[in-house]
Every structure is written in C-alpha cells, then in structure tokens.
Design an enzyme around this catalytic site. Structure first.
Site, mmCIF file in Angstrom:
data_model
loop_
_atom_site.group_PDB
_atom_site.id
_atom_site.type_symbol
_atom_site.label_atom_id
_atom_site.label_comp_id
_atom_site.label_asym_id
_atom_site.label_seq_id
_atom_site.Cartn_x
_atom_site.Cartn_y
_atom_site.Cartn_z
ATOM 1 N N SER A 1 -43.608 -34.710 42.619
ATOM 2 C CA SER A 1 -43.096 -34.879 43.982
ATOM 3 C C SER A 1 -41.843 -34.069 44.259
ATOM 4 O O SER A 1 -41.432 -33.934 45.412
ATOM 5 C CB SER A 1 -42.814 -36.363 44.258
ATOM 6 O OG SER A 1 -43.997 -37.110 44.175
ATOM 7 N N GLU B 1 0.782 -1.230 0.000
ATOM 8 C CA GLU B 1 0.000 0.000 0.000
ATOM 9 C C GLU B 1 0.822 1.293 0.000
ATOM 10 O O GLU B 1 0.388 2.289 -0.566
ATOM 11 C CB GLU B 1 -0.922 0.007 1.244
ATOM 12 C CG GLU B 1 -1.936 -1.120 1.275
ATOM 13 C CD GLU B 1 -3.039 -0.953 0.246
ATOM 14 O OE1 GLU B 1 -3.305 0.191 -0.165
ATOM 15 O OE2 GLU B 1 -3.621 -1.977 -0.170
#
Length: 847
Positions: free
Chosen positions: A486, A91
């Site tokens: 239960s 770049e």
C-alpha cells in the site's frame, strides 16, 4: 735502508695519485654517463604523493577511507620541532651543515659497523633517503648509490632544507601501511602528529630505519630500545635537558593499532560513494587523494542508524528468544571463541558461565565478567516458536539457558531493568559505565533500512542499508527490490485525481473476483482486515488503505493511463506489471525509488532525482566536480499560488488543536528566490491543485488512518502512508514534511513471514518516527500554500455530494474548482472562490 724507504714512499705516492686519478676518471665518466639519465629535481616540487580516497559527510565528518597506502600530507609548519630534532638525532644530526652527502656520517656509520657489528645512525643523509625514496629502487648496487649521491647534491641545490624535510616526512614508510609521519601518528596512537608526546615522537622517528623490526606493536621491546637510544642522542646533542630525557624515557610504550578515524558511522554511504567515484576517475581514486563530500548530514545519519537498530531489536523482542548462537562446552575455548565473534551494533558477544535461578553470569569478549539480572531482559522472556507464536514467560533462567551458551548482551547503567519484553534495550554508549550489569538481547534475523531525501533537490541526507554493514554488506536501500504494498497507492491516487476523481468520489468497497490471464488464475483480493465496508469516499479509502477501492480506481483509470502517470515519480515503467495488482504495489522496487516518489509529493509536485555526491576535491583542495541537481524553484514556476492564500492554507482542525505541546505553526512561505548558481530547475510534474489534495489526504493517514502512531511527533505538517505486503513479508512507511522525506522498510532478506500482527504501522513506522523526531527537531511547522483553483465546500460524507449549512452531518472537503460536486438538493453551485477561511476546519472535520 733510507734509500729503500724513499723508493717505497715514492711508489706509494705515485700509486695514490694514480688511484685518485683513476677514481676521478671513473667518477667523471660515471657522472657524464649517469647525469643525463637522472630525473629532474624540479619534479619534487610537483610530486603527487599516493594518498587514499576519503569520503566525508556534508558537515565534513570522515565516513570512509579507501586506498592501499595510508597517508595524510602535511606542511613543514605542521611538523613538531621536537620530531625534527628526534629525526636528526636518529638519522642525520649534521643535516643543516652538509650539502646532501655527509662524509663524516659515512665514516661514523662504518666505524659503528666495525666496532659493534650494527649501524645505529644511517650512512645515508636525509637528502639521500629522499632521493632514494622518490626516484630510485632499494636494490643495493654501486650505480644506485652513485645516483643517490648525485641526486642528493642536486636536491640540495634546488630545494631548501625545510622542503627536503617536508618531502621526507610525507613520503617515508612507517609500517602498518602508514606512509608519512602523520599517518604513522594516527596508526600507532590514534591522533595527529602534533598531539604526540616526546617519547611518542621519538618512537615515530625510529621507525624509518626498520619499520618491522622497530614496530612498537609487533616488537615493543626492540622499539623501546630504539626509542630510548634516540632520546639519549637528543640529550647528547643538547636538544633536550636531563629532566625532559628522564621523563620521556620513563614513559611506557603506548602504541596500539588504530584504523582510520571514522567520525561518522555510515559505511553503506561510503561504499556507494566509493563506487560512484571509481566510475568517474577509475582506480586513480585510490591513490590521488580525492576528497568526496556527500549530501549526508551527520546528525541525521546517526539518528537513522539508531532508529534502524532500535526498530529491529524491538521487532525481534516481540517475537521471543530464539536460543544461543552457539554452545561452547569446553571452558578453555570460551575466550578464543569470544575473540573471534564480532560485535554488531551495540550487541556484545558473551558466554554464559553460570546459570542461576533468576540471573546469568557471563564472560565478555574482553575477558571481563558480568551479570544479567532478572529485571534486565529475563523477566517476561518468552521462547520463539514461530512468527505467530511464543511460549509462556519463563519462570527460571534455566528454562532457556545453559552454561556455555554464546549469547548477546548490551551494557546498561543503573537502570531498574526492563519489565516489558516488548521494550527495546536502552542505548548505552560506554560499557565502562555498566558496573557489570548487562541486558539480554539477541542478534536480529530480520533486517531494516531507512533513507531520507531533501525534497528540494533530492540530496540523500541519511541512508542506512541494514542493521550493521559488517554483518551484511547488502544495501537494502539501493539493492533490495521488494513489493511496496500500500506504500505505492498514493502514486495511483495522484493519477486518479488528475483524471476526474475527487477526494469525495464514492467507490464500492465490496468483494470482487477477477479472471485475468496476466494474473495466471482467479484473483480474489481483499482488505487486510478481511472485511468489506461498502460505498466509501476516495479520501477515506486511502487513509484507511482499502485495497478493493484501489483496484476499482485502477480499473476505472485504465492500466495505460496509470502507468503513464507513474513515470514522473521515477519508476521504470517498462517493467511495471500490466494488470490490476499494480494498484496494490505488487511490483518490486527499491526503498530509494519509493522515497524519491514521496520527495516529489513533499515538495508539491516537482521532479527531483536522488544524488549522494555533492562535490569532489583533489589532494590540493581544488574543486574537480560539483553536483548540479534538479532544484525546486517555485518563483520560476508559471503556476503560482494566489497572493491572498500564500502561506495560509491547510487550516487547523479540532484534531490538531487537541495535540499537546504543538509546535508553533508559522505561516512560512515555500517560495524562495531563484538559486544564485545556475542549477537546473526541477520541472513541475504534478498539477499544484492535485499535489495539494493528495497531501491533505496523506495528512489524514497520520491524523486518523493507519499512521496514527506518528501523531506522537505532534506536528501538523507531516504526511505519509503505511505499506504491508501479503504474508505479511514486508513492512513499509514513507512520509514527509516540507523539510525532509523518508522511507523505512523492515523484513527478512529470505522473504520470511513477519508475523500476522506485524504491519507497516507496527514495524516500519516506529523506525520512521524515531528518525523524524531528530530530523524535525527545532524545525518550524510549515503550512503548505493553497494554490489557485482550490475550493473548500461542505459535502455529505455518505454521497459525496455538496450540501448546505443546514445539513447535520456535513464535513468539509477540498476540490479543484472544476470538480466541485453537484448539490444534494437542486440549487446552483455557489463559487466560494479561492479564499481560505481563517480558523475553519480541515477536510473531513464535521461542520
């Protein structure tokens, strides 16, 4: 002629001067016009990069990530030097020489465009790209380009080169939702940027120019050309030597898509945490980089996931093979169908390619071939007929299988096979070890869930809401309201013990008929066995789960008294039924609500509330939220245990002595100093004496009641209760040690029947056991302190009355001092005081 040339040169000179002057005037005017409108470069120092929400376990394992952009900001010191060189080569090779705008670079880009028709090195400098990405749009206009140049110059004045590179490395788009180089490294290579090779770094460096065109997954050929060009530029710029260049160039393209790296499988947990933080901060949670740390413990979560999946597969195998998921007759469709069929848990889709007498040849979803041998799930296999019926074992694979069947298999190692169809498939982590041997399995239709809490503060330490989150997002721990059966009884019994009942109270287990308008018709409740057992002590009634006695207790207590007593366990009393069915757990609740109630029993009666998020940090690691849960502080409690009894209660019994490999029982006190931080103190909501008695009864559930399977854990400090609803349709087990409380559930989302031989003790309890094996591994056995006001006396097991040492069938029972029963013979009650007798048997042990 000469005169003409001079005039022409003079004309051109004046034209050039005029043009330059005009350009300066225009540039100056643009600068004066645009400069005041430019953003402050100083804001770059405080820039808030859009970073996803991340959810972690208590031990910092990543369990979830949410957000549109994947980004992991890093510092300059984290950027590999070779990446910097690759980036500059691609770049801006004069980055460290120019002041933000590179005229030579612009001319080079123009030259490349003229000679090759393509710009290979960008005309914009890295600084200009930073300016564009942070402040400007990508729209190609002269004004934007001029702003870009002005901003680049300002950025170079205010920031160092390293700071500019760091901004670039964290901001730039890299394709596949990845922003920044570290996110790109994870997306394409599944590891951080610092672990990439030179060739991989060059590939990442080539992405910003055109993330789609040079994407190594979508366009590997173009990406390879771009990568190799960057490597050659690095060689030309003397960043690398020839040998390094050749090695990197020879490296093949290895990129593949990687999702975020989940370190701990807990999607139900991460989804709850996501919803909670969205409620706290809104949608900013997805972009501001919050890190949420939960109370989940990694090892416990993993064992919970394994326990749920194994428990479901074991249940499923007990009820037979239901047939293939689909039939794919055209062989040319096999691969595509398999690719579209997801894996769930460790269950891999496969298609039967050939059926032999005692084996199956299969095609897997990765286009590999394998074989299911007779011993690996076929021997003893029965066809499912109904919840209560299976066929006889098959004698040949062709009885149930055909070519083209879509089935499920699980990888196995050199295992001799599964001879018992009731035994689950082995857990194998790596299919590569299978050597083409596979065990037959199937995707369960039932579901299961488990949740575990820290009894000291309610922190959720493990949570699994179903077989596989990606099969069903429905969280059965927090969203499924089911009848607990239960499993609910201990809460009723606790209230009874506070209202005059004792563990030796005698109640008649006999048929009863109720005409209750709230129950709509005549109600004839019965025990699970269908039998009635006559006069029974309260303790025995609970550990054997006698329904009729629970109903009689509730009728004696009164509905209002019972419901008032249930409020402290965290239940919404406003919606509880105002009828006697409440005693049998008829009202639907979530497993998390049940687990919360058991956590209160586990800690000795202190109110705690479940919570998941422990703390939240922002993107910079600053603490923005810290949970402040109700926390047990026994030293803060005004109700103390007596000094001589602290740590010596719950004396060992013959039953516990007979357990092999019993963990060393330590007299560890449950008292602790007051928390150093100002955490709110959990209030006591159950009298310490009552908490002690109900705990001793729930220990008997495991020692000699419906939870006897849990004796395999070989611990004397575990308590719990089974639960089974009519049908049966729901199977539960809730239990605890002082270290942890957990609730497991198994059933069908559609409320289908489980099968008449399925109970809480057969379906849900094995899940709880498998989880607790890991949860309690290495944990000391803790003896619960005996509180003041508790006495132990001999009683007649038939009448519940106190007897002397001469009584042949006497058993021990514990009482609150004021509730000691009268002597069976007329003689005064002898106060035995609070002192526990070292080595004496537990309640219910024969004297």
């Amino acid at each position: 002629m000469k005169k003409t040339h001079l005039k022409l040169l003079s004309y051109l000179l004046w034209l050039t001067i005029a043009a330059l002057g005009g350009l300066l005037v225009i540039s100056g005017s643009l600068y004066l016009y645009l400069s005041p409108k430019l953003p402050s470069v100083e804001s770059l120092r405080k820039v808030k990069l859009q970073t996803p929400l991340r959810i972690y376990s208590q031990d910092s394992q990543l369990i979830g990530e949410f957000g549109e952009k994947r980004r992991t900001p890093i510092t300059f010191s984290d950027i590999p030097p070779l990446y910097v060189k690759a980036l500059l080569s691609a770049e801006d090779d004069r980055f460290y020489e120019h002041g933000g705008v590179d005229v030579a670079g612009l001319l080079r880009a123009a030259s490349q465009l003229i000679t090759s028709g393509e710009i290979k090195t960008g005309g914009s400098t890295i600084t200009m790209q930073v300016a564009r990405n942070f402040f400007l749009t990508r729209k190609q206009t002269f004004t934007r380009k001029f702003n870009e140049i002005l901003l680049a110059l300002r950025i170079e004045d205010d920031l160092s080169k390293d700071e500019i590179l760091t901004l670039y490395a964290n901001k730039i788009y890299q394709g596949n939702r990845a922003y920044g180089i570290d996110a790109a490294a994870h997306v394409y290579y599944g590891k951080p940027i610092k672990e990439l090779s030179l060739a991989q770094l060059a590939m990442i460096a080539g992405l910003p120019k055109a993330p789609s065109a040079y994407n190594p997954i979508a366009n590997p050929d173009r990406a390879l050309i771009r990568r190799n060009w960057i490597l050659k530029r690095m060689l030309d710029l003397n960043y690398i030597d020839g040998d390094t260049y050749q090695r990197a160039k020879a490296e093949p393209v290895s990129a593949d898509y990687h999702g975020y790296n989940v370190e701990l499988n807990a999607p139900y947990v991460s989804e709850i945490a996501r919803k909670e933080i969205i409620e706290m901060v809104g949608n900013a949670a997805y972009t501001d980089g919050y890190r949420v740390y939960t109370t989940i413990k990694g090892e416990l979560q993993s064992s919970a996931q394994t326990a749920v999946q194994k428990g479901l597969l074991d249940y499923d195998q007990r009820h037979g093979y239901r047939g293939p998921e689909a039939q794919v007759r055209k062989s040319e469709q096999w691969s595509s169908i398999l690719q579209k069929t997801p894996r769930y848990g460790k269950l891999i889709p496969a298609i039967v390619t050939e059926v032999k007498e005692q084996s199956l040849h299969i095609l897997l979803d990765d286009d590999q071939h394998g074989e299911v041998l007779w011993a690996n799930g076929l021997k003893g296999l029965r066809k499912y007929n109904s919840p209560n019926s299976r066929s006889a074992p098959i004698k040949s694979a062709s009885e149930l299988f055909s070519q083209g069947d879509l089935i499920r298999v699980e990888a196995i190692t050199d295992n001799p096979g599964i001879d018992d169809p009731d035994i689950g498939s082995p857990d194998i982590d790596s299919p590569d070890q299978a050597e083409n041997q596979w065990a037959l399995t199937q995707l369960p239709k039932a579901q299961a869930a488990i949740v575990a809490l820290n009894p000291e503060n309610g922190g959720i330490q493990a949570l699994v809401g179903g077989f596989d989150f990606y099969q069903s997002h429905f969280n059965r721990i927090t969203q499924a309201e089911r009848q607990p059966g239960s499993n609910f009884k201990p809460f009723i019994y606790t209230t009874a013990l506070e209202n005059g009942f004792t563990a030796a109270s005698i109640l008649n287990d006999a048929p009863v008929v109720f005409e209750d308008k709230l129950l709509e018709n005549t109600w004839r409740p019965e025990n699970d066995s269908g039998k009635f057992y006559g006069p029974t002590r309260l303790r025995k009634a609970l550990y054997l789960s006698r329904n009729l006695i629970s109903i009689r207790i509730l009728r004696s207590l009164g509905i209002k008294t019972a419901i008032n007593g249930l409020d402290r366990f965290g239940f919404n009393t406003a919606v509880l039924p105002r009828d006697l069915s409440l005693s049998l757990g008829s009202h639907a609740v979530t497993p998390l609500e049940v687990a919360t109630g058991y956590a209160i029993l586990a800690n000795g009666g202190y109110k705690v509330e479940p919570f998941l998020i422990d703390r939240i940090e922002d993107a910079e690691g600053n603490l923005v939220y810290q949970a402040a849960p109700l926390t047990v502080c026994r030293s803060c409690d005004t109700e103390k245990t007596s000094p001589e009894q602290n740590g010596t209660a719950n004396l060992k019994s013959e039953a516990s002595d007979n357990l092999s490999h019993q963990p060393i029982e330590q007299n560890i006190s449950l008292e602790e100093p007051q928390p150093t931080q100002a955490l709110p103190v959990a209030p006591r909501v159950i009298d310490s004496q009552v908490a002690y008695i109900i705990d001793s009864i729930l220990k008997d559930v495991i020692r000699k009641g419906t939870g006897k399977r849990a004796r395999v854990l070989e611990r004397s400090d575990i308590s719990g209760k089974t639960g089974t609803t009519n049908g049966p349709k729901d199977a539960w087990f809730s239990g605890y040690s002082p270290h942890i409380a957990a609730t497991s559930w198994l059933g069908f989302d559609e409320n289908l029947l489980l099968g008449r031989r399925e109970y809480g003790g057969s379906a849900a309890l094995p899940i709880w056991i498998d989880f607790m094996k890991q949860a309690l591994k290495g944990k000391p056995v803790i003896t619960r302190p005996q509180p003041k006001g508790i006495v132990m006396v001999r009683i007649d097991p038939v009448t519940g009355l106190r007897v002397g040492p001469e009584h042949a069938n006497a058993i021990f029972e514990i009482f609150r001092k004021e509730n000691v029963p009268a002597m069976a013979e007329t003689r005064p009650v002898i106060d035995t005081g609070n002192e526990a007798i070292e080595g004496a048997p537990l309640p219910e042990d024969l004297f």
